[in-house]
Design a protein around this motif. Structure first.
Motif, PDB file in Angstrom:
ATOM      1  N   LEU A 209       0.809  -1.224   0.000  1.00 38.59           N
ATOM      2  CA  LEU A 209       0.000   0.000   0.000  1.00 38.59           C
ATOM      3  C   LEU A 209       0.842   1.274   0.000  1.00 38.59           C
ATOM      4  N   ASP A 210       0.525   2.159  -0.931  1.00 39.54           N
ATOM      5  CA  ASP A 210       1.070   3.511  -0.922  1.00 39.54           C
ATOM      6  C   ASP A 210       0.343   4.271   0.207  1.00 39.54           C
ATOM      7  N   VAL A 211       0.894   5.382   0.658  1.00 36.61           N
ATOM      8  CA  VAL A 211       0.247   6.142   1.737  1.00 36.61           C
ATOM      9  C   VAL A 211      -0.414   7.427   1.221  1.00 36.61           C
ATOM     10  N   ASP A 212       0.418   8.352   0.708  1.00 36.47           N
ATOM     11  CA  ASP A 212      -0.095   9.673   0.312  1.00 36.47           C
ATOM     12  C   ASP A 212      -1.135   9.582  -0.802  1.00 36.47           C
ATOM     13  N   ASN A 213      -2.302  10.096  -0.520  1.00 33.44           N
ATOM     14  CA  ASN A 213      -3.429  10.109  -1.451  1.00 33.44           C
ATOM     15  C   ASN A 213      -3.977   8.731  -1.791  1.00 33.44           C
ATOM     16  N   THR A 214      -3.539   7.723  -1.000  1.00 38.81           N
ATOM     17  CA  THR A 214      -4.090   6.370  -1.134  1.00 38.81           C
ATOM     18  C   THR A 214      -4.806   6.013   0.167  1.00 38.81           C
ATOM     19  N   LEU A 215      -4.092   6.178   1.300  1.00 39.05           N
ATOM     20  CA  LEU A 215      -4.671   5.867   2.620  1.00 39.05           C
ATOM     21  C   LEU A 215      -5.023   7.124   3.397  1.00 39.05           C
TER      22      LEU A 215
ATOM     23  N   GLY B  18      -1.909   2.154  -5.363  1.00 41.86           N
ATOM     24  CA  GLY B  18      -1.479   3.541  -5.248  1.00 41.86           C
ATOM     25  C   GLY B  18      -2.252   4.469  -6.157  1.00 41.86           C
ATOM     26  N   ASP B  19      -1.937   5.753  -6.029  1.00 50.68           N
ATOM     27  CA  ASP B  19      -2.698   6.761  -6.770  1.00 50.68           C
ATOM     28  C   ASP B  19      -1.925   7.387  -7.924  1.00 50.68           C
ATOM     29  N   GLN B  20      -0.641   6.997  -8.081  1.00 47.24           N
ATOM     30  CA  GLN B  20       0.150   7.653  -9.134  1.00 47.24           C
ATOM     31  C   GLN B  20       0.623   6.682 -10.212  1.00 47.24           C
ATOM     32  N   ILE B  21       0.372   7.066 -11.451  1.00 48.10           N
ATOM     33  CA  ILE B  21       0.784   6.232 -12.583  1.00 48.10           C
ATOM     34  C   ILE B  21       2.308   6.149 -12.685  1.00 48.10           C
TER      35      ILE B  21
END
Ligand SMILES: [Mg+2]
Length: 166
Positions: A30-36, A114-117
């Protein structure tokens, strides 16, 4: 197709045991920033504690991999009771390979969420992980990020990236 996610959903809480089962995924990085949470925020996104519980109940292995510094990632990971790797250098393989070794992960059954491509998805595809792209919780306002999100929108159009149907 290195920029294309295998699964696209809105929120982390949209990831269900059914979807993971269908795609033969049993572990999530899991990514953190803008994911969780929001970018550099310490507040858990809505429904996160319940979702983490649901994943654990269904035997899904969870761990955190963030490009942010230890000082940002550690308190957040502690809040949600997960182990973490900070300064992950995504999209480089370093953090992913560290997690693989540390937890004995099989990349064919593990997804980066995550939220980034250009960090999460590209990095995941480069090392042969499964990939789940989410919509960022709250868009960043800095010029650097606004540029990145603009390029992402082009990739979305180019690859016709749409939310995955259940
Ligand atoms: Mg992120």
């Amino acid at each position: 197709m290195l920029l294309k996610p295998e699964i696209k959903l809105e929120r982390v809480t949209d990831i269900t045991p059914q979807i993971l089962n269908k795609y033969d995924i049993n572990s999530l990085i899991l990514d953190v920033d803008n994911t969780l949470s929001t970018h550099h925020g310490q507040i858990l996104t809505d429904g996160l504690p319940e979702w983490l519980e649901l994943m654990k109940e269904n035997g899904i292995f969870l761990t955190v991999l963030s490009n942010s510094k230890e000082a940002r990632v550690k308190p957040f990971a502690e809040k949600i009771n997960l182990e973490y790797i900070s300064l992950g250098l995504k999209p480089l393989p370093n953090g992913f390979l560290k997690a693989k070794k540390k937890y004995g992960l099989k990349f064919k059954n593990t997804a980066i969420v995550g939220d980034q491509i250009f960090t999460d998805i590209l990095g995941g595809n480069l090392v042969g992980l499964r990939t789940i792209l989410l919509t960022p919780i709250k868009l960043e306002t800095t010029y650097g990020f606004r540029f990145k999100r603009w390029v992402e929108r082009i990739v979305f159009k180019l690859y016709k990236i749409k939310n995955t149907e259940e």
